[in-house]
Design a protein around this motif. Structure first.
Motif, PDB file in Angstrom:
ATOM      1  N   ALA A 164      49.612  45.553  41.290  1.00  0.00           N
ATOM      2  CA  ALA A 164      49.370  44.435  42.209  1.00  0.00           C
ATOM      3  C   ALA A 164      50.631  44.063  42.966  1.00  0.00           C
ATOM      4  CB  ALA A 164      48.838  43.225  41.433  1.00  0.00           C
ATOM      5  N   ARG A 176      46.343  36.180  35.765  1.00  0.00           N
ATOM      6  CA  ARG A 176      45.546  37.310  36.259  1.00  0.00           C
ATOM      7  C   ARG A 176      44.512  36.874  37.304  1.00  0.00           C
ATOM      8  NH1 ARG A 176      46.764  40.482  32.017  1.00  0.00           N
ATOM      9  NH2 ARG A 176      45.771  39.163  30.464  1.00  0.00           N
ATOM     10  N   PHE A 177      43.967  35.679  37.122  1.00  0.00           N
ATOM     11  CA  PHE A 177      43.014  35.176  38.110  1.00  0.00           C
ATOM     12  C   PHE A 177      43.715  34.842  39.430  1.00  0.00           C
ATOM     13  CE2 PHE A 177      40.820  34.030  34.065  1.00  0.00           C
ATOM     14  CZ  PHE A 177      39.695  34.817  34.255  1.00  0.00           C
ATOM     15  N   THR A 227      46.412  36.364  40.510  1.00  0.00           N
ATOM     16  CA  THR A 227      46.723  37.661  41.117  1.00  0.00           C
ATOM     17  C   THR A 227      45.507  38.211  41.856  1.00  0.00           C
ATOM     18  OG1 THR A 227      48.284  38.149  39.309  1.00  0.00           O
ATOM     19  CG2 THR A 227      47.562  40.001  40.666  1.00  0.00           C
ATOM     20  N   THR A 228      44.335  38.102  41.233  1.00  0.00           N
ATOM     21  CA  THR A 228      43.106  38.580  41.868  1.00  0.00           C
ATOM     22  C   THR A 228      42.811  37.818  43.149  1.00  0.00           C
ATOM     23  OG1 THR A 228      42.228  39.083  39.655  1.00  0.00           O
ATOM     24  CG2 THR A 228      40.664  39.065  41.482  1.00  0.00           C
ATOM     25  N   HIS A 242      44.541  46.969  48.297  1.00  0.00           N
ATOM     26  CA  HIS A 242      44.357  45.678  47.621  1.00  0.00           C
ATOM     27  C   HIS A 242      42.941  45.515  47.079  1.00  0.00           C
ATOM     28  CE1 HIS A 242      48.154  44.796  49.623  1.00  0.00           C
ATOM     29  NE2 HIS A 242      48.287  43.801  48.779  1.00  0.00           N
ATOM     30  N   VAL A 250      41.963  44.385  43.249  1.00  0.00           N
ATOM     31  CA  VAL A 250      40.937  43.411  42.858  1.00  0.00           C
ATOM     32  C   VAL A 250      39.948  44.035  41.882  1.00  0.00           C
ATOM     33  CG1 VAL A 250      39.016  42.009  43.703  1.00  0.00           C
ATOM     34  CG2 VAL A 250      41.153  42.103  44.998  1.00  0.00           C
ATOM     35  N   LEU A 282      41.644  44.677  38.409  1.00  0.00           N
ATOM     36  CA  LEU A 282      41.805  43.432  37.657  1.00  0.00           C
ATOM     37  C   LEU A 282      40.460  42.892  37.187  1.00  0.00           C
ATOM     38  CD1 LEU A 282      44.509  41.691  39.865  1.00  0.00           C
ATOM     39  CD2 LEU A 282      44.785  42.365  37.476  1.00  0.00           C
ATOM     40  N   GLY A 283      39.441  43.021  38.023  1.00  0.00           N
ATOM     41  CA  GLY A 283      38.112  42.560  37.632  1.00  0.00           C
ATOM     42  C   GLY A 283      37.579  43.313  36.432  1.00  0.00           C
TER      43      GLY A 283
END
Length: 459
Positions: free
Chosen positions: A224, A282-283, A285-286, A394, A398, A401-402
């Motif tokens: 990220a 983490r949220f 970052t997303t 990107h 996403v 990370l999801g």
């Protein structure tokens, strides 16, 4: 911030000032160095590499500083780094005395490489000390420093250009280099020594270093961060050619470049506060990666959209990019510290140095790749299609990370505060807590999936 101690305030103010001056010095030559290099007979490829070699050097040496942070001592590394940057900045101001092209470019490379060595030392050690001094507010403290760094990157070219017009090539480097030297002296005098001295016994081993790099959460954070720094590097190299059809004045083009950095500087403290108190990194970052995707959809705009390039569309996209960029930078730094500690690494300067080195190195790599690849994409595909590649990168962030959040959950994040508070105590106390099943932190550490047998070596 109202709960900060006097020591914390001094540390934060000193580092913020040093970060600002450091950013000014490493960015001040952008408006006039290319023209000076061309007067000496240098080509764009040659003086372009003078800029690029800085980030490449930071990428290569930051993990080394991080690994040996506790052995050499973060305060020593910090002082040596900032003094090096100031001296190299002053020396760079005398390169115009060299009329031979090869000599001019060769010494430009040499000075920038040494300056990058100092910058990497300063930044890596500063982040490590900040993490150590602000155990409950890592995100907020880091964001404050990054705000001053962002402002410095904006002020540097502006002041550098003004001083160049006032007194020629040497004046901006010498005057601003002296300012940084004074900041270095102030940092050396005021920075607390207790907790920032060398501690060879707590040095991170090669096995622990590789173990941290193999953690899926760290890999995702690096991915990220790399994508975000590629996006800002891409903008720096390609935005001006993209804006040429709009026939903007040089001042307006300069202000367009300021937009993204300004929004990053303004919103970074907000993201840090969220990471520390309310939302898991983490949220954040997303969300940040999603905002960057939106920005790149409209900054072109993308070729499959029935929209034309307009100044208002570009301004809106750059504002969104700055907000998303700040979210990714702050959350990846904060989250990486939580992740390595919740995976059993000791909560001390050795671990902070490890994470800071990895973070700084990853960011520098993206800043090197972004302009380099961005120029190639612009030549072959044009800005609109090139922006699709950055947006797609990107989107992968996403999605990754999801998937990670859905599969792994965020249990480790919820244990971080208690772990951090327990492990921030004296070394002998920390041993007791980790080795005795009835210690205050046992249940917390157990819920994080760690045990004495699988912990990395603890000093």
């Amino acid at each position: 911030m109202s709960n900060y101690t006097k020591r914390q305030w001094i540390t934060l103010v000193v580092f913020s000032l040093a970060q600002f001056c450091n950013a000014v010095c490493v960015s001040l030559q952008a408006p006039f160095y290319p023209a000076e290099a061309e007067k000496k007979g240098a080509t764009p490829s040659q003086y372009g590499l003078v800029f690029g070699i800085f980030e490449l050097t930071v990428f290569l040496v930051s993990p080394i500083y991080g690994r040996y942070m506790s052995k050499w001592g973060p305060k020593f590394i910090n002082n040596a780094g900032i003094f090096t940057v100031s001296v190299m900045c002053i020396l760079f101001g005398f390169l115009d005395r060299m009329n031979d092209t090869a000599t001019f470019i060769g010494f430009s490379f040499a000075v920038r490489i040494v300056e990058a060595l100092g910058n990497a030392a300063f930044v890596t050690s500063a982040f490590s000390i900040i993490a150590n001094e602000f155990p409950k507010n890592v995100g907020s403290a880091f964001a404050t420093m990054e705000t001053f760094f962002g402002v410095g990157l904006i002020v540097g070219p502006t002041v550098g250009g003004a001083l160049y017009e006032l007194g020629g090539y040497t004046l901006p480097f010498v005057s601003l280099g002296v300012v940084l030297l004074l900041a270095a002296i102030l940092t050396s005098c005021l920075l607390p020594s207790n907790g920032a001295e060398a501690s060879p016994d707590s040095q991170i081993t090669s096995r622990q270093f590789l173990s941290a790099l193999r953690l899926p959460s760290i890999i995702l954070s690096c991915f990220a961060l790399l994508s975000a720094s590629i996006s800002i590097g891409f903008m720096q190299a390609t935005l001006e050619p993209h804006l040429r059809p709009l026939k903007l004045t040089p001042l307006k083009v300069g202000l367009m470049f300021v937009l993204s950095g300004s929004m990053y500087a303004l919103t970074a403290p907000f993201w840090g506060w969220l990471c520390d108190k309310w939302v898991k990194p983490r949220f954040i970052t997303t969300l940040g990666a999603l905002l960057v995707v939106v920005a790149f959809i409209f900054v072109g705009p993308m070729p499959f959209l029935p929209l034309e390039t307009t100044i208002r569309l570009c301004i809106g996209a750059l504002i969104i990019h700055g907000i998303g960029f700040g979210a990714v930078l702050v959350s990846t730094f904060t989250g990486a510290h939580r992740d390595v500690i919740s995976n059993g690494f000791p909560d001390d300067l050795s671990t902070y140095g490890l994470v800071s080195g990895i973070w700084t190195s990853t960011f520098a790599l993206g800043c090197f790749i972004g302009p380099s690849v961005g120029g190639v994409l612009l030549d072959y595909f044009g800005f609109k299609w090139a922006s699709v590649f950055v947006a797609a990168l990107h989107v992968l962030v996403v999605l990754s990370l999801g998937v990670y959040i859905c599969c792994k959950g965020s249990d480790r994040d919820m244990t971080y505060t208690n772990i951090h508070e327990c492990l921030s105590q004296a070394k002998d106390e920390r041993h007791t807590l980790l080795t005795h099943p009835n210690g205050d932190c046992d249940s917390t550490y157990g819920s994080a999936g760690s045990s004495q047998e699988n912990l990395p070596s603890i000093p």
